[in-house]
Scaffold this motif. Structure first.
Motif, short mmCIF file in Angstrom:
data_model
loop_
_atom_site.label_atom_id
_atom_site.label_comp_id
_atom_site.label_asym_id
_atom_site.label_seq_id
_atom_site.Cartn_x
_atom_site.Cartn_y
_atom_site.Cartn_z
N VAL A 1 0.85 -1.20 0.00
CA VAL A 1 0.00 0.00 0.00
C VAL A 1 0.88 1.24 0.00
O VAL A 1 0.60 2.21 -0.71
N LEU A 2 1.96 1.21 0.75
CA LEU A 2 2.87 2.36 0.82
C LEU A 2 3.97 2.31 -0.24
O LEU A 2 4.77 3.24 -0.34
N GLY A 3 4.03 1.23 -1.02
CA GLY A 3 5.04 1.11 -2.06
C GLY A 3 6.43 0.85 -1.53
O GLY A 3 7.41 1.37 -2.06
N LEU A 4 6.53 0.03 -0.49
CA LEU A 4 7.81 -0.25 0.16
C LEU A 4 8.16 -1.73 0.05
O LEU A 4 7.31 -2.57 -0.21
N ARG B 1 4.39 11.02 1.38
CA ARG B 1 4.26 11.14 -0.07
C ARG B 1 2.89 10.66 -0.54
O ARG B 1 2.23 11.30 -1.36
N ALA B 2 2.47 9.52 -0.01
CA ALA B 2 1.19 8.94 -0.43
C ALA B 2 0.02 9.82 -0.01
O ALA B 2 -0.94 10.00 -0.77
N MET B 3 0.08 10.39 1.18
CA MET B 3 -1.02 11.23 1.65
C MET B 3 -1.10 12.54 0.84
O MET B 3 -2.19 13.04 0.58
N LYS B 4 0.03 13.07 0.44
CA LYS B 4 0.02 14.29 -0.38
C LYS B 4 -0.54 14.04 -1.77
O LYS B 4 -1.16 14.91 -2.36
N ASP C 1 -11.21 6.81 0.65
CA ASP C 1 -10.96 5.38 0.85
C ASP C 1 -9.48 5.05 0.76
O ASP C 1 -8.95 4.29 1.58
N LEU C 2 -8.81 5.61 -0.23
CA LEU C 2 -7.38 5.36 -0.37
C LEU C 2 -6.61 5.95 0.80
O LEU C 2 -5.67 5.34 1.30
N ARG C 3 -7.00 7.13 1.26
CA ARG C 3 -6.34 7.73 2.41
C ARG C 3 -6.51 6.86 3.66
O ARG C 3 -5.59 6.73 4.47
N ALA D 1 -2.25 1.23 6.79
CA ALA D 1 -0.94 0.63 6.50
C ALA D 1 0.15 1.28 7.34
O ALA D 1 1.00 0.60 7.91
N TYR D 2 0.13 2.60 7.44
CA TYR D 2 1.15 3.31 8.22
C TYR D 2 1.04 2.94 9.70
O TYR D 2 2.05 2.69 10.36
#
Length: 107
Positions: A13-16, A31-34, A41-43, A49-50
């Protein structure tokens, strides 16, 4: 995106990658939140995930539940990947029931 037993992998989800540092997790979250200002829903998925990865217990659980990559890395025929899989199985195997308690008899 691969799914774990409980849904999307927090790392994906965070691309890690599995094993990312705390600073990498925080930077990916920011980065993802910005980049997703209007998609609620994505937020929410990004926040979940965070929150899973910032706690040590949640991070350990995410490490165990995140599937290993399908393709082997180019290092020594995947020796590092095989060692990681064995380490994960050693951590999970005490949680599995004893086959004798399930009525399974060795042949």
């Amino acid at each position: 995106m691969s799914k774990t037993v409980f849904g999307d992998s927090p790392y994906e989800v965070l691309g890690l990658e599995v094993g990312a540092s705390a600073a990498d997790i925080r930077a990916a979250y920011q980065r993802a939140m910005k980049s997703t200002l209007r998609d609620r829903d994505l937020r929410d998925r990004i926040s979940r995930a965070y929150n899973a990865l910032r706690r040590s217990a949640g991070r350990h659980e995410a490490d165990l539940l995140t599937p290993l990559p399908v393709r082997l890395p180019p290092d020594e025929g995947g020796a590092a990947l095989l060692a990681e899989a064995r380490r994960r199985m050693a951590e999970v195997s005490p949680l599995l029931p004893d086959p004798a308690s399930l009525g399974v008899r060795p042949d």
